[in-house]
Design an enzyme around this catalytic site. Structure first.
Site, PDB file in Angstrom:
ATOM      1  N   LYS A 222       0.827  -1.202   0.000  1.00  0.00           N
ATOM      2  CA  LYS A 222       0.000   0.000   0.000  1.00  0.00           C
ATOM      3  C   LYS A 222       0.872   1.267   0.000  1.00  0.00           C
ATOM      4  CE  LYS A 222      -4.312  -1.627   0.216  1.00  0.00           C
ATOM      5  NZ  LYS A 222      -5.152  -1.693   1.401  1.00  0.00           N
ATOM      6  N   ARG A 256      -4.249 -10.254   3.826  1.00  0.00           N
ATOM      7  CA  ARG A 256      -4.589 -10.212   2.397  1.00  0.00           C
ATOM      8  C   ARG A 256      -3.374  -9.649   1.665  1.00  0.00           C
ATOM      9  NH1 ARG A 256      -6.672  -6.610  -1.396  1.00  0.00           N
ATOM     10  NH2 ARG A 256      -8.069  -7.539  -2.953  1.00  0.00           N
TER      11      ARG A 256
END
Length: 278
Positions: A222, A256
């Site tokens: 991210k 995830r």
């Protein structure tokens, strides 16, 4: 004891599990357009399963900041052939479908998916909760301020951790009244949050354990990681492993990720600490 009933198989989440990401979108922030053929989809799924992924999360709608909105028909056309392909080649696979649309959820489960991962937690489709109640499948609810198209335009909170605890408490009450039992929460790193908001949530992630449902952490590559280090998403594997380790130490039950092997290694290392404390 935290468990999920996936197509009759009881998954024990006391030992954290890995969810491997398989995007079938041309524009996802890290691997958009990377897999274009049946052969490539199968090879990537096989790799993740071999490396230890318990779930494969298939998404056909890009939710990166500013992503282009696509129609339901487009999403279905991308998604269902890949679900069919995976089920045919890996009959025991547990597929999570990343969608906020109830009709997509319905058709995905009919085609053999195991549960639904909803970035909007029912906010973008008022029929979603009733659909999940009818399907009786595990359901992951994520927090997002706004939509993928506008979520990063000046997100604001007074106390993000407290606000998200209240947000999930209200949703869990509503879902429980509909007799939906297998619920996972995802604080939504990078979805309508500044970098400071994201790191605050990571720091206090353990607080969400008080809600007594499994917690999914989606930190993989991210921008909160690569922008902090002034590197690219492609270079952010080590940063992802560091963040995943912090999430695990703060009680995350599912990671995830794009990189399954490294996530599982983090889980196994943290498990040694837990064993030594027992």
């Amino acid at each position: 004891m935290k468990t999920l009933n996936c197509k009759g198989t009881l998954i024990d989440l006391e030992q954290p599990k890995v969810m491997g990401i398989l995007n079938v979108t041309p524009d996802s922030f890290f691997d958009g357009g990377k897999y274009k053929s049946d052969k490539e989809f199968l090879e990537q799924a096989a790799r993740m399963l071999k490396e230890g992924a318990t779930f494969i999360d298939v998404g056909a709608y890009s939710s990166r900041p500013g992503a282009v909105h696509i129609s339901e028909d487009q999403e279905l056309a991308r998604l269902l052939p890949v679900i069919d392909l995976l089920i045919k080649n890996f009959p025991q696979i547990l597929i999570s479908v990343d969608t906020f649309r109830s009709t997509i959820a319905q058709k995905s489960i009919e085609h053999g998916a195991a549960f639904i991962n909803d970035i909007s937690a029912g906010k973008m489709d008022t029929e979603m909760f009733d659909t999940i109640a009818k399907l009786q499948v595990p359901y992951c609810i994520m927090h997002m301020q706004g939509t993928p198209q506008n979520m990063q335009k000046n997100p604001e909170y007074n106390n993000i951790t407290l606000e998200l605890v209240h947000y999930f408490s209200d949703l869990l009450f509503e879902l429980n009244t509909k007799k939906i039992n297998d619920i996972i929460i995802d604080v939504g790193f990078g979805f309508g949050k500044t970098t400071a908001h994201n790191f605050e949530l990571l720091k206090y992630l353990e607080i969400f354990q008080e809600l007594n449902v499994p917690v999914l952490a989606g930190l993989s590559r991210k921008s909160m990681l690569y922008k902090t280090l002034d590197i690219s998403a492609k270079e952010a594997l080590n940063a992802t492993t560091s963040a995943n380790t912090i999430a695990l130490l703060n009680g995350a039950n599912i990671l995830r990720v794009h990189d399954v092997k490294e996530a599982l290694e983090a889980i196994n290392i943290v498990a040694q600490i837990e064993t030594s404390n027992s």
